[in-house]
Design a protein around this motif. Sequence first.
Motif, PDB file in Angstrom:
ATOM      1  N   PRO A 282     -83.333 -45.716 -31.460  1.00  0.00           N
ATOM      2  CA  PRO A 282     -83.042 -44.452 -30.787  1.00  0.00           C
ATOM      3  C   PRO A 282     -83.930 -44.328 -29.549  1.00  0.00           C
ATOM      4  O   PRO A 282     -85.126 -44.647 -29.612  1.00  0.00           O
ATOM      5  N   GLY A 283     -83.354 -43.935 -28.455  1.00  0.00           N
ATOM      6  CA  GLY A 283     -84.135 -43.841 -27.218  1.00  0.00           C
ATOM      7  C   GLY A 283     -84.983 -42.579 -27.204  1.00  0.00           C
ATOM      8  O   GLY A 283     -84.672 -41.587 -27.870  1.00  0.00           O
ATOM      9  N   LEU A 284     -86.082 -42.625 -26.477  1.00  0.00           N
ATOM     10  CA  LEU A 284     -86.960 -41.452 -26.396  1.00  0.00           C
ATOM     11  C   LEU A 284     -86.435 -40.567 -25.260  1.00  0.00           C
ATOM     12  O   LEU A 284     -87.059 -40.448 -24.208  1.00  0.00           O
ATOM     13  N   ASN A 285     -85.260 -39.987 -25.470  1.00  0.00           N
ATOM     14  CA  ASN A 285     -84.659 -39.234 -24.376  1.00  0.00           C
ATOM     15  C   ASN A 285     -83.762 -38.128 -24.901  1.00  0.00           C
ATOM     16  O   ASN A 285     -83.488 -38.039 -26.097  1.00  0.00           O
ATOM     17  N   ALA A 497     -77.154 -35.003 -26.393  1.00  0.00           N
ATOM     18  CA  ALA A 497     -77.257 -36.273 -27.107  1.00  0.00           C
ATOM     19  C   ALA A 497     -78.608 -36.925 -26.905  1.00  0.00           C
ATOM     20  O   ALA A 497     -79.328 -36.637 -25.941  1.00  0.00           O
ATOM     21  N   HIS A 498     -78.965 -37.788 -27.853  1.00  0.00           N
ATOM     22  CA  HIS A 498     -80.041 -38.759 -27.658  1.00  0.00           C
ATOM     23  C   HIS A 498     -79.356 -40.112 -27.673  1.00  0.00           C
ATOM     24  O   HIS A 498     -78.670 -40.440 -28.635  1.00  0.00           O
ATOM     25  N   SER A 499     -79.516 -40.870 -26.638  1.00  0.00           N
ATOM     26  CA  SER A 499     -78.795 -42.141 -26.577  1.00  0.00           C
ATOM     27  C   SER A 499     -79.526 -43.201 -27.396  1.00  0.00           C
ATOM     28  O   SER A 499     -80.716 -43.093 -27.668  1.00  0.00           O
ATOM     29  N   THR A 500     -78.778 -44.197 -27.775  1.00  0.00           N
ATOM     30  CA  THR A 500     -79.369 -45.325 -28.480  1.00  0.00           C
ATOM     31  C   THR A 500     -79.635 -46.424 -27.455  1.00  0.00           C
ATOM     32  O   THR A 500     -78.807 -46.670 -26.594  1.00  0.00           O
ATOM     33  N   VAL A 501     -80.819 -47.038 -27.555  1.00  0.00           N
ATOM     34  CA  VAL A 501     -81.125 -48.133 -26.648  1.00  0.00           C
ATOM     35  C   VAL A 501     -80.699 -49.435 -27.310  1.00  0.00           C
ATOM     36  O   VAL A 501     -81.073 -49.710 -28.450  1.00  0.00           O
ATOM     37  N   ASN A 515     -89.124 -51.195 -26.546  1.00  0.00           N
ATOM     38  CA  ASN A 515     -90.114 -50.215 -26.145  1.00  0.00           C
ATOM     39  C   ASN A 515     -89.434 -48.853 -26.084  1.00  0.00           C
ATOM     40  O   ASN A 515     -88.476 -48.682 -25.344  1.00  0.00           O
ATOM     41  N   PRO A 516     -89.887 -47.877 -26.865  1.00  0.00           N
ATOM     42  CA  PRO A 516     -89.180 -46.589 -26.901  1.00  0.00           C
ATOM     43  C   PRO A 516     -89.204 -45.866 -25.553  1.00  0.00           C
ATOM     44  O   PRO A 516     -88.377 -45.003 -25.296  1.00  0.00           O
ATOM     45  N   LEU A 517     -90.153 -46.228 -24.695  1.00  0.00           N
ATOM     46  CA  LEU A 517     -90.245 -45.552 -23.405  1.00  0.00           C
ATOM     47  C   LEU A 517     -89.299 -46.157 -22.373  1.00  0.00           C
ATOM     48  O   LEU A 517     -89.320 -45.779 -21.207  1.00  0.00           O
ATOM     49  N   GLY A 518     -88.490 -47.116 -22.787  1.00  0.00           N
ATOM     50  CA  GLY A 518     -87.498 -47.668 -21.873  1.00  0.00           C
ATOM     51  C   GLY A 518     -88.006 -48.804 -21.016  1.00  0.00           C
ATOM     52  O   GLY A 518     -87.310 -49.275 -20.123  1.00  0.00           O
TER      53      GLY A 518
END
Lengths: 529, 299, 341
Positions: A282-285, A497-501, A515-518
């Motif tokens: 899960p992305g941190l966004n 939404a929270h996008s999935t990376v 890396n959760p920070l992208g």
Amino acid sequence: MKKTLLAAGVAAMMMGATPVMAKTLVYCSEGSPEGFDPAIYTTGTTFDATSETVFNMLVQFKPGTTELEPAIAKSWEVSDDGLSVTFHLRDDIKFQTTDFFTPSRPLNADDVIWSFERQMDKENPYYKLANGNFEYFNAMSMGELIKSIEKVDAHTVKFVLTEPNAPFLANLAMPFAAIHSQEYEQQLIDEGKPQQANQKPIGTGPFQFVAYREDAAIRYQANPDYFRGKQPIDNLVFAITPDAQVRYQKLMAGECQVMPFPNPADVKAMKQNDEIQVLQEPGLNVAYLAYNTQQKPFDQPEVRRALNMAINKQAIIDAVFQGAGEVAKNPIPPTMWSYNDAVKDDPYDPEKAKQMLADAGVKNLKMDIWAMPVQRPYMPNARRAAELMQADLAKVGVDVNIVTYEWGEYLKRASAVDRKGAVILGWTGDNGDPDNFMGTLLSCAGVGGANRSQWCYKPFDDLIQQARTLSDQAERAKLYEKAQVIFKQQAPWDTLAHSTVFMPIRKEVTGYVINPLGLHSFEGVDIQE
Amino acid sequence: MAAISTPAAPGTFRHQLGGFWKDFSASRGALVGLIFIALIFLVALLAPWVAPHDPALQDRSALLVPPVWHAEGSWRYILGTDAVGRDILSRLIYGARYSLSISAMVVLISMCGGIFLGLLAGYFRGWVETVITRVMDVVLAFPSLLLALGLVAILSPGLTSAMIAIALVQLPYFVRLTRAAVIGEKSREYVTASRLAGAGHMRLMFNTLLPNCMAPLIVQATLSFSTAILDIAALGFLGMGVQPPTPEWGAMLANAREFMGSAYWAVTFPGLVILLTVLMINLMGDGLRDALDPKMKRS
Amino acid sequence: MTSQTLTMFKFILVKLAQLVPTFIGVTIVAFAFIRLLPGDPILLMAGERGISAERYAQLQAQFGFDRPLPVQYWEFLKGLLHGDLGNSLVTHSPVVGEFFSRFPATMELSLFALAFAVIIGLPAGVLAAIRRGKTLDHTVVGISLTGYSMPIFWWGLLLIMFFSGTLGWTPVSGRISFMYFIEPVTGFMTIDTLLAGDWGAFLSALHHLILPAIVLGTIPLAVIARQTRSSMLEVLGEDYVRTARAKGLSSYRVIMVHTLRNALISVVTVIGLQVGLLLAGAILTETIFSWPGIGKWMIDAISRRDYPSVQGGLVLIAFIVMIVNLLVDLAYGVINPRIRH
């Protein structure tokens, strides 16, 4: 099959030339770095090519998390009043030796002080060179926060702050706080070419810079003196490939082993491909629709909640994110500490929404929905999302007009207090601190700026202001959890939404961690033959 | 008097037209092109009756359904659906309206503007001509796509700005052609005769000269019609064209680009329709040129 | 002889003189262009976070955007005369250097595309004219018309999908395999690899050129084939060719001798007409194939609102187009002396 044969053939040609088999990892990066000094830029693309490869920070995020762990500093302590932080540096760190620089001494306190002074001391040649444009340093208010930096001894540095600030430590793990070599940069200044630091970086990181071909490729090699030991791969190449479709093709053809930012639509096929493994996190966004809470009728929380209930968010997840995301109910992502899972989202219920609008006396509502013109990590296609909202809102009698502007213009106009309409926008976390979301995007101070709903609500603002100054995380979490409840009642946004990376990598690659920070880091990555 | 203002006597006009039609229809390709284009126009005109679905209707239960010949396809969506469940065939049919009318407007604008400026330049010569040709040179010095891109960005992306931008980059071709034709015709006897008969500038330019310069302009018009379709699609591809949800072909293609690997139909059909339409217009243009332009006429 | 040289000289001078006002027009358009674009680099740099009004004003002043436009234009012109187009706002290095480090890539791609177009288009056009009305003729005409009608970005994507994706014959993008890091001497990858004496690298560079050159060369190919065919048909109908044929010269020789010149004219025409189109095509082709040329660079600069790069790039591109057009005009003068008068 042919692809692999071809790749193998070319690889064989190369092996013939070099006696020792060198392991090369190719990363299909999404764009060219703006430069190689991470302090003066703000994009992930540049940080991947600099802070994540060539440099280290004082502290770092533990791979795959937003927890802090030691890096250049082996330990640190915060004073009781929260006004000073003392770092104890490792004494076994060498700067990289390349064909353009040979260090004469290991890293010490001077390098740390230099790395911050160049961003805050108006007399520093690098400050002058960049005209003080250290955007991230400035944006995180580091200049106001740091009162002074003192050298206690060769391997101890003390930061004195102007006020207690809990997110400060996390800020130091951010890419702009990379530690530069004072010796190298002083040498460049003496030679009259300080700008070279932005072209040929020297740091302490796992990989050292070899060469850059504009818009084509960056080449690194493993740093033999790296303080955590030499990396398993010998060469690291960033093959610059802006088109997601093309990156995918290259990954399949074996022309690169790791690629970022796949098209969500391709992920299904990637998962079925035997040669590719798709990592996901899960992305941190968060992506949101921000109403302008200062405009009628959006100043009424009931109206905002009614509109939220009229929008089918699951449909957006399906059609826009291709399932690569989850419906958001809070302004912070679920992987972040202090996320309040007890909060209940307003359900999708067009009938009730219609009723609520009627009760609020809203009839024949016409509104603008702003869709940004660019793809962002938290929103693959804002226009498509807007089209879906348009259709949904039409069902409750709201007439939506979709507007868009050039990206810079969009950001500026969306900030205006008297803006008409609701904007689709989002946020990707910088440092994993809840304040980075709620403090930046929803505080009273952000009105007219990053607070796109122009929402200043005292009970909420008091909570997050208080949370910022505490240093105990459990205490802070309680305050943030309360703030999320208030947020949901007031609904300045529709949290979309929270996008999935997704990170598609080839099967033979091991040790890659999202890396959760992208950002994208290759420390510890290996290729199995 | 009327007789001298045009080189051909009115009585022979029908004969001329007949000759033109004979030449034009002699080319099978041109006929095919004409019929195809006529069909597309018809379909565009009758879109509400021809299209099986509303082009904006989103069927949330049918996202990216493949075309009918696939196992998962159905007759409900003959060419499949796009990412939000809209029928591709219907969007293509409605899209014809946009693509064709935008292109027609582009041609109209650039042709009218080009003819006007070209007439001025060729008729008055001197500084008028110098100024006009230099300005056109400036326009031509930039790659057309880059200029159009910039103009659209300035005017904010959308249907009208795409139209204006492409019309502007097409303008110089019309100006140059008109100017050259006017210069060629101006010294002819019938023009002198008309002037001696007391015709004013306006009359000389528009009634006497223009009709005799039309042949190459008509050929150029078909050419620029097809270029306009391509340019609008290219702008759409770079994200600067007609904005969604308008079902313009280029925009459809650009929006579906991410599905190139997973749902080829969303990308292939708009591209194919663009290619076919442009091809047919060009076929027709070839026939027109053979029939109208005596120099190009087959020997 | 001397009078002929003199006319030629005069012809060149007149042409050059005509360039001056056009060039001034170009600088004005380039200057105005970027300032009319909505949005600016400062806002883009700030991103979602936004920027305070004071900081914004400070940066405006620093970049000189707060000065009156005529002053800014004058500065731009002054720099231009000294060959200085300012520094990129993004990379902070001189625009001229940025431009010319990428220009060879575009040039190499365009030359290969043109070569592809000429090598296939010329013979195809000649053959079609000789076999006029036969199946071969129809095929050539049909294919070239299709090529001419091709939306090339779509074409490029299809080719990548098929040749690189399905068949795996060609690399997907880039100029050379990541394994080679050739020091740029000329900037032409094919030449640099040869200078470095690295055959593998040379082959890799060629391999990477195939698809983009085909995509970019498709339209010129169609134009050249059509142009050659129609000029050949014209020549074949001319009296002197008929005479030559009647004299008993084999039709093969007639064609060879008389085609050459016409072919040359058609190629020169195409180059002249296509430089602008080729550059426009290069923008799309480079975007699809991640080709590190000026087309992609310009698109990036526009999207980042990098003012100095956009305005400098526009001026340089326009300048190059003008020079090529001038050379084409001169070449016409050489091939076809009638034009000079």
